[in-house]
Scaffold this motif. Structure first.
Motif, mmCIF file in Angstrom:
data_model
loop_
_atom_site.group_PDB
_atom_site.id
_atom_site.type_symbol
_atom_site.label_atom_id
_atom_site.label_comp_id
_atom_site.label_asym_id
_atom_site.label_seq_id
_atom_site.Cartn_x
_atom_site.Cartn_y
_atom_site.Cartn_z
ATOM 1 N N THR A 63 0.844 -1.183 0.000
ATOM 2 C CA THR A 63 0.000 0.000 0.000
ATOM 3 C C THR A 63 0.881 1.235 0.000
ATOM 4 O OG1 THR A 63 -1.768 -1.148 1.189
ATOM 5 C CG2 THR A 63 -1.780 1.254 1.265
ATOM 6 N N LYS A 64 0.789 2.021 -1.047
ATOM 7 C CA LYS A 64 1.649 3.200 -1.182
ATOM 8 C C LYS A 64 1.115 4.340 -0.318
ATOM 9 C CE LYS A 64 2.081 2.052 -6.097
ATOM 10 N NZ LYS A 64 1.800 2.536 -7.464
ATOM 11 N N ILE A 65 2.022 5.087 0.287
ATOM 12 C CA ILE A 65 1.662 6.343 0.935
ATOM 13 C C ILE A 65 1.879 7.442 -0.089
ATOM 14 C CG2 ILE A 65 2.110 7.930 2.834
ATOM 15 C CD1 ILE A 65 3.012 5.588 4.496
ATOM 16 N N THR A 66 0.802 8.078 -0.498
ATOM 17 C CA THR A 66 0.847 8.974 -1.651
ATOM 18 C C THR A 66 1.151 10.428 -1.297
ATOM 19 O OG1 THR A 66 -1.563 9.136 -1.462
ATOM 20 C CG2 THR A 66 -0.694 7.560 -3.060
ATOM 21 N N CYS A 67 0.861 10.830 -0.049
ATOM 22 C CA CYS A 67 1.047 12.225 0.329
ATOM 23 C C CYS A 67 1.112 12.328 1.850
ATOM 24 C CB CYS A 67 -0.110 13.077 -0.212
ATOM 25 S SG CYS A 67 0.142 14.871 -0.065
ATOM 26 N N ASP A 106 -8.017 5.539 -4.412
ATOM 27 C CA ASP A 106 -6.810 6.193 -3.901
ATOM 28 C C ASP A 106 -7.110 7.602 -3.385
ATOM 29 O OD1 ASP A 106 -5.956 3.976 -5.279
ATOM 30 O OD2 ASP A 106 -4.301 4.973 -6.293
ATOM 31 N N VAL A 107 -6.453 7.973 -2.286
ATOM 32 C CA VAL A 107 -6.447 9.365 -1.831
ATOM 33 C C VAL A 107 -5.110 9.949 -2.270
ATOM 34 C CG1 VAL A 107 -6.835 10.930 0.089
ATOM 35 C CG2 VAL A 107 -7.779 8.619 0.185
ATOM 36 N N ASN A 108 -5.151 10.981 -3.091
ATOM 37 C CA ASN A 108 -3.935 11.485 -3.741
ATOM 38 C C ASN A 108 -3.212 12.584 -2.979
ATOM 39 O OD1 ASN A 108 -4.263 9.821 -6.003
ATOM 40 N ND2 ASN A 108 -5.621 11.296 -7.003
ATOM 41 N N GLY A 123 -9.153 12.976 -3.787
ATOM 42 C CA GLY A 123 -8.932 11.591 -4.197
ATOM 43 C C GLY A 123 -9.312 11.302 -5.636
ATOM 44 N N MET A 124 -9.051 10.058 -6.040
ATOM 45 C CA MET A 124 -9.407 9.615 -7.375
ATOM 46 C C MET A 124 -10.917 9.518 -7.570
ATOM 47 S SD MET A 124 -6.721 9.467 -9.122
ATOM 48 C CE MET A 124 -7.255 8.586 -10.588
ATOM 49 N N ASP A 125 -11.693 9.620 -6.475
ATOM 50 C CA ASP A 125 -13.155 9.623 -6.568
ATOM 51 C C ASP A 125 -13.696 11.001 -6.945
ATOM 52 O OD1 ASP A 125 -12.633 10.991 -4.234
ATOM 53 O OD2 ASP A 125 -13.658 9.581 -2.903
ATOM 54 N N ALA A 126 -12.801 11.943 -7.284
ATOM 55 C CA ALA A 126 -13.154 13.304 -7.705
ATOM 56 C C ALA A 126 -13.777 14.124 -6.580
ATOM 57 C CB ALA A 126 -14.091 13.284 -8.927
ATOM 58 N N GLN A 127 -13.608 13.679 -5.344
ATOM 59 C CA GLN A 127 -14.155 14.397 -4.196
ATOM 60 C C GLN A 127 -13.055 15.106 -3.414
ATOM 61 O OE1 GLN A 127 -17.873 12.387 -2.305
ATOM 62 N NE2 GLN A 127 -16.431 10.730 -2.680
ATOM 63 N N LEU A 150 -5.819 15.809 -8.007
ATOM 64 C CA LEU A 150 -4.386 15.518 -7.931
ATOM 65 C C LEU A 150 -3.628 16.404 -6.956
ATOM 66 C CD1 LEU A 150 -3.710 14.940 -11.745
ATOM 67 C CD2 LEU A 150 -4.229 13.241 -9.980
ATOM 68 N N ASP A 151 -4.148 17.600 -6.642
ATOM 69 C CA ASP A 151 -3.462 18.469 -5.693
ATOM 70 C C ASP A 151 -4.438 19.507 -5.160
ATOM 71 O OD1 ASP A 151 -1.366 19.413 -4.166
ATOM 72 O OD2 ASP A 151 -0.304 20.400 -5.798
#
Length: 362
Positions: A63-67, A106-108, A123-127, A150-151
């Motif tokens: 499981t990657k830690i993205t941020c 994913d939570v970006n 997140g990737m859920d556009a929320q 994405l940010d």
């Protein structure tokens, strides 16, 4: 008795080469020893080796830690991951305090509000969501993007926030009314990163086509940087929504940051870090290139900045490149994000580990 796995001693070096190969074996009690190999097939889009295993072996996925981010007082950290969760933890020892659940996929990205008690995530859920760090409740959810976020960025104390998305837009949001105040830019290309800062007084930010909403707070005199997938770094007047500059780089821009009201940084997929003067972006002040790995994170720090790249390198540049300090340990795994509090540097990585570095005086 557990199985014994052996691997070529210099495997990490062998797999850095194109078509590189490293042997491995697995011995289980009462069974024949299984022999195989790992082979590098090239680079992924993140700039890290794509490794395939021979029959009988599997290359696992962690499981990657993205941020991650650190609160203004340095007491708390927040991190996001590819399993859809977020964690609030003690910055001093990593002890988990809260788990935030509500995103799908994913939570970006994540960041603390200036108060240190509230967290913004995308997140990737556009929320886009706002959370209480005290009780883990989600107090606001913004919807409007058509692709993964994405940010994010926070305007001043946080009555307004910003987000960018794979849908090619950057949006301004009103936290109090849970509403979108407008599309700041629509690029037709994914926006990988944004940064907001106060513009130099000599810069013409343009005039709004219509009076800004009374709900807009702190947007005057600000410029928004957009790190775009189509190899462009763009500056936009936050209140005017008018383009200020457009710089074309060598590859997709992944991240950007303000060093001051005059100087900015931006990192590309092919490993270039551009330093630009916003008053004249025709040519960069300098281009820093340490490797061809993607530049994934840029953080202003003291008299310079910290950069994280897709090959696991993370380094601090001080005083016009006269001083460079490398932060080790990540090996080949991408360093997705860097955060700091005073003399402590925090990094998050594809290997699922948050690392804390204690610096002496630079």
């Amino acid at each position: 008795m557990a199985a014994t796995l052996r691997i070529q001693s210099d495997w990490s070096q062998a797999l850095r080469r194109d078509e590189g190969e490293a042997w491995l074996s697995c011995r289980s009690p009462g069974k024949p020893t299984l022999y195989g190999s790992l082979t590098r097939r090239g680079l992924s889009t993140e700039g890290v080796p794509d490794i395939a295993a021979s029959e009988g072996f599997v290359v696992g996925e962690v499981t990657k830690i993205t941020c991650l981010d650190i609160s203004s007082g340095g007491g708390l950290g927040v991190s996001t991951s590819t399993d859809g969760t977020m964690k609030i933890w003690q910055a001093a020892n990593g002890e988990i305090r809260r788990q935030l659940e509500g995103h799908v996929y994913d939570v970006n990205c994540c960041r603390f509000f200036p108060s240190g008690l509230v967290v913004l995530s995308g997140g990737m859920d556009a929320q886009l969501k706002i959370w209480s760090a005290e009780d883990a409740s989600c107090v606001v959810t913004f919807k409007g993007h058509k692709g993964g976020i994405l940010d994010t960025a926070i305007v001043d104390r946080g009555r307004n926030v910003l987000s960018c998305s794979r849908d090619g837009t950057a949006r301004l949001w009103d936290c109090g009314k849970s509403a979108c105040l407008g599309v700041i830019a629509d690029c037709g290309s994914p926006i990988n990163g944004i940064a907001v800062g106060t513009a130099d007084n000599s810069l013409n930010l343009g005039t709004p086509e219509k009076p800004p909403s009374e709900r807009e707070v702190g947007t005057e005199g600000k410029i928004l940087l957009l790190a775009r997938e189509d190899k462009k770094l763009q500056g936009v007047g936050l209140q005017s929504r008018q383009p200020v500059f457009l710089f074309v780089g060598s590859d997709a821009f992944n991240c950007c940051a303000f060093l001051s009201s005059t100087y900015i940084l931006a990192g590309t997929q092919d490993g270039n870090i551009y330093q630009l003067d916003v008053r004249n972006t025709n040519s960069p002040i300098q281009v820093i290139h340490r490797s061809g790995a993607p530049v994934l994170s840029l953080l202003p720090y003291r008299d310079g900045f910290i950069a994280g790249q897709g090959d696991g390198t993370c380094f601090i540049v001080q005083q016009d490149l006269d001083y460079v300090l490398d932060l080790t340990e990540a090996d080949c795994d991408p360093v997705y994000k860097v955060a700091s509090w005073e003399k402590q540097i925090y990094t998050c990585c594809r290997d699922g580990i948050v690392r804390r570095y204690q610096l002496s005086d630079l």
